[in-house]
Design a protein around this motif. Sequence first.
Motif, mmCIF file in Angstrom:
data_model
loop_
_atom_site.group_PDB
_atom_site.id
_atom_site.type_symbol
_atom_site.label_atom_id
_atom_site.label_comp_id
_atom_site.label_asym_id
_atom_site.label_seq_id
_atom_site.Cartn_x
_atom_site.Cartn_y
_atom_site.Cartn_z
ATOM 1 N N ALA A 83 0.839 -1.191 0.000
ATOM 2 C CA ALA A 83 0.000 0.000 0.000
ATOM 3 C C ALA A 83 0.882 1.252 0.000
ATOM 4 N N ASP A 86 2.869 5.828 -3.572
ATOM 5 C CA ASP A 86 3.172 6.035 -4.986
ATOM 6 C C ASP A 86 3.637 4.702 -5.565
ATOM 7 N N LEU A 87 2.898 4.161 -6.545
ATOM 8 C CA LEU A 87 3.246 2.861 -7.110
ATOM 9 C C LEU A 87 4.589 2.876 -7.834
ATOM 10 N N ASP A 127 -8.647 -4.325 -11.068
ATOM 11 C CA ASP A 127 -8.315 -2.906 -11.133
ATOM 12 C C ASP A 127 -8.341 -2.237 -9.765
ATOM 13 N N ASP A 128 -8.602 -2.997 -8.707
ATOM 14 C CA ASP A 128 -8.620 -2.430 -7.366
ATOM 15 C C ASP A 128 -7.193 -2.150 -6.914
ATOM 16 N N LEU A 129 -7.058 -1.352 -5.863
ATOM 17 C CA LEU A 129 -5.737 -0.936 -5.405
ATOM 18 C C LEU A 129 -4.846 -2.112 -5.000
ATOM 19 N N ARG A 132 -3.528 -3.725 -8.170
ATOM 20 C CA ARG A 132 -2.581 -2.859 -8.883
ATOM 21 C C ARG A 132 -1.245 -2.787 -8.155
ATOM 22 N N CYS A 133 -1.291 -2.772 -6.811
ATOM 23 C CA CYS A 133 -0.048 -2.764 -6.028
ATOM 24 C C CYS A 133 0.742 -4.047 -6.235
ATOM 25 N N SER A 275 -12.819 -6.015 -2.882
ATOM 26 C CA SER A 275 -12.053 -4.953 -3.538
ATOM 27 C C SER A 275 -11.010 -4.326 -2.620
ATOM 28 N N HIS A 276 -10.996 -4.722 -1.355
ATOM 29 C CA HIS A 276 -10.053 -4.106 -0.428
ATOM 30 C C HIS A 276 -9.890 -5.003 0.797
#
Length: 327
Positions: A83, A86-87, A127-129, A132-133, A275-276
């Motif tokens: 988390a 910035d990716l 496409d959830d965080l 993507r992480c 989603s989280h």
Amino acid sequence: MPPSRPTVLLTGATGVIGASLLPALAARYEVIALVHRRWPESATTCVQADLTAGCLGLSDLQHRKLAAGIDAIVHCAALTDFAPGDLTAFEKVNVQGTRQILKLAEAARVPVVLLSSVSAALDLPGDDLPARCMRAYGRSKRQAEELATHSSQPIAIVRTGLLFAARNAPTLPRHQFPHALFDALLQGRTGALPVLPDHWCDIIPMETLVEYVTALTEAQLRGDTTAPGLHWATAGPARLTAADLDRACSDFLKETGRPVTGSLLADHATAQTRSHGMGRLAQLGFQPPEQPCLPSHLNRLLPTQLTRSTVLEALRHNVRRCAPLAS
């Protein structure tokens, strides 16, 4: 005088893997720990540096002196936070940092053991965080591996999966999967984890990884031509299922007077994609039963292949250690 011991440069010495690897390496070699902010206790020497800066943030003279004083590099340092704000931080630390270590290896003309991840071989959907992480992390490890393949020095790449904490670890990495997952399961809420019982994950004892990396470092130092290349340090067919985790946590809760009346896993009707949160991380971390187990090369350097009984015992031990965190 006894012959001098080889000198190994270790990065990430205060991280989860590096902290366990440091004493094992120090028992065999002189160890220089490349540090940024925190300093380990048992390294022979520490050099403060910045993996993301040119020449590791060292002066030309310091860089040349460091290169002249080492015989091998074990590169464990990496960003594993799922988390980050910035990716692009994954690329900065994991890719650019590896590039700087490889440049040092070129200058020193020494072999490298590069700790990577099975995430380098995965492309997770969503496409959830969290998805993507994890994709950004896996992409950064894959790019680091690609850099290593172009090095003129012998590079051994170790892909490992999830890790149980070492038995002698003073504290657990409770913020990291799988220990955060054990913490959640030990809350005793039935149906709380949205993963089906036959889905699996690959977890090995930290001691197994340390033993393998230490043996691989020795092989690199003696110039073993079979050492460079890709190594899968995984459980392979000894993988664990979600049902194994459910059983270990439920058995412990029963032993401690907090029995649960049903499974800690969700059933088919309620295991929808999340989603989280921990539920989503667990869904990303477990693979469906039709997905083949990961390759495992542990028996290339260790006496025997890892067995399910060993992995299950490590699971039970880690669940017991997580219990105070969940109470």
